[in-house]
Motif scaffolding. Sequence first.
Motif, short mmCIF file in Angstrom:
data_model
loop_
_atom_site.label_atom_id
_atom_site.label_comp_id
_atom_site.label_asym_id
_atom_site.label_seq_id
_atom_site.Cartn_x
_atom_site.Cartn_y
_atom_site.Cartn_z
N ASN A 89 12.37 -45.11 -27.75
CA ASN A 89 12.92 -44.45 -28.93
C ASN A 89 12.75 -45.28 -30.19
O ASN A 89 12.72 -44.74 -31.29
CB ASN A 89 14.41 -44.18 -28.71
N VAL A 90 12.65 -46.58 -30.02
CA VAL A 90 12.54 -47.46 -31.19
C VAL A 90 11.08 -47.62 -31.61
O VAL A 90 10.77 -47.67 -32.80
CB VAL A 90 13.16 -48.84 -30.88
N LEU A 91 10.17 -47.69 -30.64
CA LEU A 91 8.78 -48.01 -30.93
C LEU A 91 7.88 -46.79 -31.14
O LEU A 91 6.86 -46.89 -31.81
CB LEU A 91 8.20 -48.86 -29.79
N ARG A 92 8.24 -45.64 -30.54
CA ARG A 92 7.33 -44.50 -30.63
C ARG A 92 7.48 -43.78 -31.98
O ARG A 92 8.42 -43.99 -32.73
CB ARG A 92 7.60 -43.52 -29.49
N SER A 93 6.51 -42.91 -32.25
CA SER A 93 6.52 -42.13 -33.49
C SER A 93 7.73 -41.20 -33.53
O SER A 93 8.14 -40.64 -32.51
CB SER A 93 5.24 -41.30 -33.59
N ARG A 94 8.30 -41.04 -34.70
CA ARG A 94 9.46 -40.17 -34.86
C ARG A 94 9.08 -38.79 -35.40
O ARG A 94 9.93 -38.02 -35.82
CB ARG A 94 10.48 -40.84 -35.80
N GLU A 95 7.79 -38.50 -35.38
CA GLU A 95 7.30 -37.19 -35.79
C GLU A 95 6.45 -36.60 -34.66
O GLU A 95 6.05 -37.29 -33.74
CB GLU A 95 6.47 -37.31 -37.08
N GLY A 96 6.15 -35.32 -34.75
CA GLY A 96 5.28 -34.68 -33.77
C GLY A 96 6.04 -33.91 -32.71
O GLY A 96 7.27 -33.81 -32.72
N ARG A 97 5.28 -33.34 -31.76
CA ARG A 97 5.85 -32.46 -30.75
C ARG A 97 6.82 -33.20 -29.83
O ARG A 97 7.90 -32.69 -29.50
CB ARG A 97 4.72 -31.85 -29.91
N LEU A 98 6.46 -34.42 -29.38
CA LEU A 98 7.33 -35.17 -28.49
C LEU A 98 8.66 -35.49 -29.16
O LEU A 98 9.72 -35.42 -28.53
CB LEU A 98 6.65 -36.47 -28.05
N ALA A 99 8.61 -35.82 -30.45
CA ALA A 99 9.84 -36.12 -31.17
C ALA A 99 10.73 -34.89 -31.29
O ALA A 99 11.96 -35.01 -31.37
CB ALA A 99 9.50 -36.67 -32.56
N ARG A 100 10.12 -33.70 -31.30
CA ARG A 100 10.93 -32.48 -31.35
C ARG A 100 11.57 -32.18 -30.00
O ARG A 100 12.70 -31.69 -29.92
CB ARG A 100 10.06 -31.30 -31.81
N LEU A 101 10.82 -32.46 -28.91
CA LEU A 101 11.36 -32.23 -27.58
C LEU A 101 12.43 -33.25 -27.22
O LEU A 101 13.47 -32.91 -26.63
CB LEU A 101 10.23 -32.26 -26.54
N LEU A 102 12.16 -34.51 -27.56
CA LEU A 102 13.11 -35.60 -27.31
C LEU A 102 13.37 -36.31 -28.63
O LEU A 102 12.66 -37.25 -28.98
CB LEU A 102 12.54 -36.59 -26.29
N PRO A 103 14.34 -35.86 -29.39
CA PRO A 103 14.60 -36.45 -30.72
C PRO A 103 14.81 -37.96 -30.63
O PRO A 103 15.37 -38.45 -29.64
CB PRO A 103 15.88 -35.74 -31.17
N PRO A 104 14.34 -38.70 -31.61
CA PRO A 104 14.52 -40.16 -31.62
C PRO A 104 15.99 -40.52 -31.41
O PRO A 104 16.87 -39.98 -32.06
CB PRO A 104 14.04 -40.56 -33.02
N GLY A 105 16.23 -41.43 -30.51
CA GLY A 105 17.58 -41.86 -30.19
C GLY A 105 18.14 -41.21 -28.93
O GLY A 105 19.08 -41.73 -28.33
N SER A 106 17.56 -40.09 -28.52
CA SER A 106 18.12 -39.36 -27.38
C SER A 106 17.99 -40.14 -26.07
O SER A 106 18.89 -40.09 -25.22
CB SER A 106 17.44 -37.99 -27.25
N LEU A 107 16.89 -40.87 -25.90
CA LEU A 107 16.72 -41.64 -24.68
C LEU A 107 17.73 -42.78 -24.58
O LEU A 107 18.15 -43.16 -23.49
CB LEU A 107 15.29 -42.19 -24.58
#
Length: 287
Positions: free
Chosen positions: A165-183
Amino acid sequence: MGKLFAALRDRALRAVVIVALTLGATAVIVYWVKGVNPVDFLVYRYAARMALHGADVYSHNITGPMMFKGPGLPYTYTPFGLIALLPTVLFSWHAAYLGWCLADMLAIALILDAVVAQEVAIGRGARRAVILAVALALTAFSTIVVYEVSFGQVNGLLLAACLANVLRSREGRLARLLPPGSLVGIATAIKLLSGLLICYFILTRQWRLTRNSIVSCAVCVLIGGLAYPGMSVKFFATIVWQLPQRVAIGSFASSGNNSVQGILAALGVQHGFWRTAASVAVAAGGL
């Protein structure tokens, strides 16, 4: 064209390093410690299986084949953790344990790879791959990771989830499926220690990550409550306040423990005030 080729070659070399050292280090560690029972993994496996059959895993210690003779060991994670740990009941215990160890070591390797990719320029040749290989070898054979893998612990997987959650991109499809911070929230719902990252988000005023992690943690706790209502009430009303005694069988302050108190015990510092002060100082400094 040259830069594209260099980037592709860099990724391929790092992938080879990750696969080779993940398989090699896991095999070596499991072989070296084959006389040590993977008690943490067995607690996860037996507790998840007991919960599926309606047993209260907090009412007594977990016992079973290959566990220590005597009273067994306590299950110290949340009721939601029983759901997250269900993969440990798949297959035979040995096949499940080896798969668990490989996943744990792979998670550690990917964490180091993300750091190397972010901090080291591509350059020429195999620079990144060599640095990754050295870092992974040193990490894999540190006492903490050897204990982590040999006992079949879950910490590496939780660490990977949090750092993703800290290192990956906070935009794009994955970020919509798993919002940053959710993990981070999911990891906290399994093992409460992961919640220190939520404290970090608050201190650094990253309100989006704070909100997402708290919401995802609450959702997971609710899922655990729906699946195991009685154990959820018992955990949050009673067990959570007894965790220090349950986690530290005997004491945190032992020279064989990789905690701050264990380090002080190895140095001969026995006074409780200094052990507590050191623990608080390290936690505050980390945040």
